[in-house]
Design a protein around this motif. Structure first.
Motif, PDB file in Angstrom:
ATOM      1  N   ALA A 120       0.830  -1.207   0.000  1.00 22.74           N
ATOM      2  CA  ALA A 120       0.000   0.000   0.000  1.00 22.74           C
ATOM      3  C   ALA A 120       0.866   1.260   0.000  1.00 22.74           C
ATOM      4  O   ALA A 120       0.575   2.223  -0.718  1.00 22.74           O
ATOM      5  CB  ALA A 120      -0.929  -0.003   1.211  1.00 22.74           C
ATOM      6  N   GLY A 121       1.939   1.259   0.783  1.00 23.58           N
ATOM      7  CA  GLY A 121       2.853   2.404   0.810  1.00 23.58           C
ATOM      8  C   GLY A 121       3.509   2.633  -0.542  1.00 23.58           C
ATOM      9  O   GLY A 121       3.602   3.764  -1.023  1.00 23.58           O
ATOM     10  N   ASN A 122       3.970   1.556  -1.169  1.00 27.50           N
ATOM     11  CA  ASN A 122       4.592   1.689  -2.491  1.00 27.50           C
ATOM     12  C   ASN A 122       3.601   2.187  -3.528  1.00 27.50           C
ATOM     13  O   ASN A 122       3.962   2.938  -4.426  1.00 27.50           O
ATOM     14  CB  ASN A 122       5.197   0.350  -2.934  1.00 27.50           C
ATOM     15  CG  ASN A 122       6.446   0.005  -2.157  1.00 27.50           C
ATOM     16  OD1 ASN A 122       7.071   0.858  -1.557  1.00 27.50           O
ATOM     17  ND2 ASN A 122       6.807  -1.267  -2.154  1.00 27.50           N
ATOM     18  N   SER A 123       2.361   1.781  -3.405  1.00 27.62           N
ATOM     19  CA  SER A 123       1.325   2.252  -4.328  1.00 27.62           C
ATOM     20  C   SER A 123       1.106   3.757  -4.161  1.00 27.62           C
ATOM     21  O   SER A 123       0.969   4.488  -5.146  1.00 27.62           O
ATOM     22  CB  SER A 123       0.027   1.485  -4.077  1.00 27.62           C
ATOM     23  OG  SER A 123      -0.989   1.962  -4.896  1.00 27.62           O
ATOM     24  N   ILE A 124       1.103   4.215  -2.936  1.00 27.25           N
ATOM     25  CA  ILE A 124       0.947   5.651  -2.668  1.00 27.25           C
ATOM     26  C   ILE A 124       2.146   6.418  -3.212  1.00 27.25           C
ATOM     27  O   ILE A 124       1.996   7.456  -3.863  1.00 27.25           O
ATOM     28  CB  ILE A 124       0.754   5.906  -1.158  1.00 27.25           C
ATOM     29  CG1 ILE A 124      -0.610   5.392  -0.723  1.00 27.25           C
ATOM     30  CG2 ILE A 124       0.924   7.380  -0.823  1.00 27.25           C
ATOM     31  CD1 ILE A 124      -0.816   5.382   0.774  1.00 27.25           C
ATOM     32  N   TYR A 125       3.365   5.915  -2.969  1.00 21.45           N
ATOM     33  CA  TYR A 125       4.571   6.570  -3.479  1.00 21.45           C
ATOM     34  C   TYR A 125       4.542   6.645  -5.001  1.00 21.45           C
ATOM     35  O   TYR A 125       4.892   7.654  -5.594  1.00 21.45           O
ATOM     36  CB  TYR A 125       5.831   5.834  -3.033  1.00 21.45           C
ATOM     37  CG  TYR A 125       6.133   5.915  -1.561  1.00 21.45           C
ATOM     38  CD1 TYR A 125       5.525   6.850  -0.737  1.00 21.45           C
ATOM     39  CD2 TYR A 125       7.041   5.052  -0.980  1.00 21.45           C
ATOM     40  CE1 TYR A 125       5.805   6.928   0.607  1.00 21.45           C
ATOM     41  CE2 TYR A 125       7.336   5.114   0.370  1.00 21.45           C
ATOM     42  CZ  TYR A 125       6.720   6.056   1.160  1.00 21.45           C
ATOM     43  OH  TYR A 125       7.010   6.114   2.492  1.00 21.45           O
ATOM     44  N   SER A 126       4.127   5.555  -5.629  1.00 19.78           N
ATOM     45  CA  SER A 126       4.051   5.514  -7.089  1.00 19.78           C
ATOM     46  C   SER A 126       3.080   6.570  -7.613  1.00 19.78           C
ATOM     47  O   SER A 126       3.365   7.277  -8.580  1.00 19.78           O
ATOM     48  CB  SER A 126       3.633   4.120  -7.546  1.00 19.78           C
ATOM     49  OG  SER A 126       3.491   4.070  -8.928  1.00 19.78           O
ATOM     50  N   ALA A 127       1.930   6.677  -6.970  1.00 15.67           N
ATOM     51  CA  ALA A 127       0.943   7.680  -7.395  1.00 15.67           C
ATOM     52  C   ALA A 127       1.475   9.097  -7.177  1.00 15.67           C
ATOM     53  O   ALA A 127       1.257   9.985  -8.017  1.00 15.67           O
ATOM     54  CB  ALA A 127      -0.371   7.481  -6.642  1.00 15.67           C
ATOM     55  N   LEU A 128       2.200   9.325  -6.085  1.00 17.41           N
ATOM     56  CA  LEU A 128       2.743  10.656  -5.809  1.00 17.41           C
ATOM     57  C   LEU A 128       3.761  11.078  -6.865  1.00 17.41           C
ATOM     58  O   LEU A 128       3.703  12.200  -7.375  1.00 17.41           O
ATOM     59  CB  LEU A 128       3.399  10.683  -4.425  1.00 17.41           C
ATOM     60  CG  LEU A 128       2.458  10.768  -3.241  1.00 17.41           C
ATOM     61  CD1 LEU A 128       3.230  10.575  -1.937  1.00 17.41           C
ATOM     62  CD2 LEU A 128       1.740  12.099  -3.224  1.00 17.41           C
TER      63      LEU A 128
END
Length: 163
Positions: A45-53
């Motif tokens: 979930a954290g990596n998904s958020i970083y990717s979107a950012l």
């Protein structure tokens, strides 16, 4: 005690204790695997958020450089024609603080790609009195304290009189 009860107690070998220990071991293994899965899900979930950012950061930087209202970076590249222009870092400042001290840093370059004499319109060559300078804009966004980064590329054609 009667003789029958005494013989029953002698035949018991502690099977209840062994079964309890086996059940405790199974429950412990299930608990540990659940914790590991939960940790992995949190990382995903954290990596998904970083990717979107970083995706949005690169898209935002590209949009800012390619903005119709501010073509100063393209104009600078047009005047040199052979150089790659690094868009000044302060163009994107202040850097966006995301969370826990992590910042989203963006940068961009504008490169002169060449001149088109007659661009193709609807698969038909267009003859006109204009030429088009073609530029490639590359925007990159990075998130500090992680390895997340994204790069977006776009092009811009600037109409100039034929020489």
């Amino acid at each position: 005690m009667t003789a029958n009860k005494m013989t029953m107690q002698k035949h018991q070998k502690g099977i209840a204790l062994i079964m309890a220990l086996i059940m405790l071991l199974v429950i412990t293994i299930l608990g540990v695997s659940a914790v590991k899965m939960s940790t992995l899900d949190t990382q995903v979930a954290g990596n998904s958020i970083y990717s979107a950012l970083v995706f949005q950061g690169a898209e935002s930087a590209l949009g800012k450089v390619m903005s119709e209202s501010d073509l100063s970076n393209v104009d600078t590249a047009a005047s040199t024609r052979t150089a790659v222009i690094n868009v000044p870092d302060d163009y994107f400042n202040p850097a966006e603080t995301v969370s826990a001290g992590a910042t989203l840093n963006s940068r961009a370059t504008v490169a002169f790609d060449g001149v088109l004499d007659s661009p193709v319109l609807n698969n038909v060559a267009n003859s006109s009195e204009f030429q088009y300078q073609v530029f490639r804009v590359v925007a990159e966004s990075r998130l500090t304290s992680s390895s997340a980064k994204d790069t977006h590329t776009d092009g811009r054609a600037v109409q100039i009189p034929k020489q």
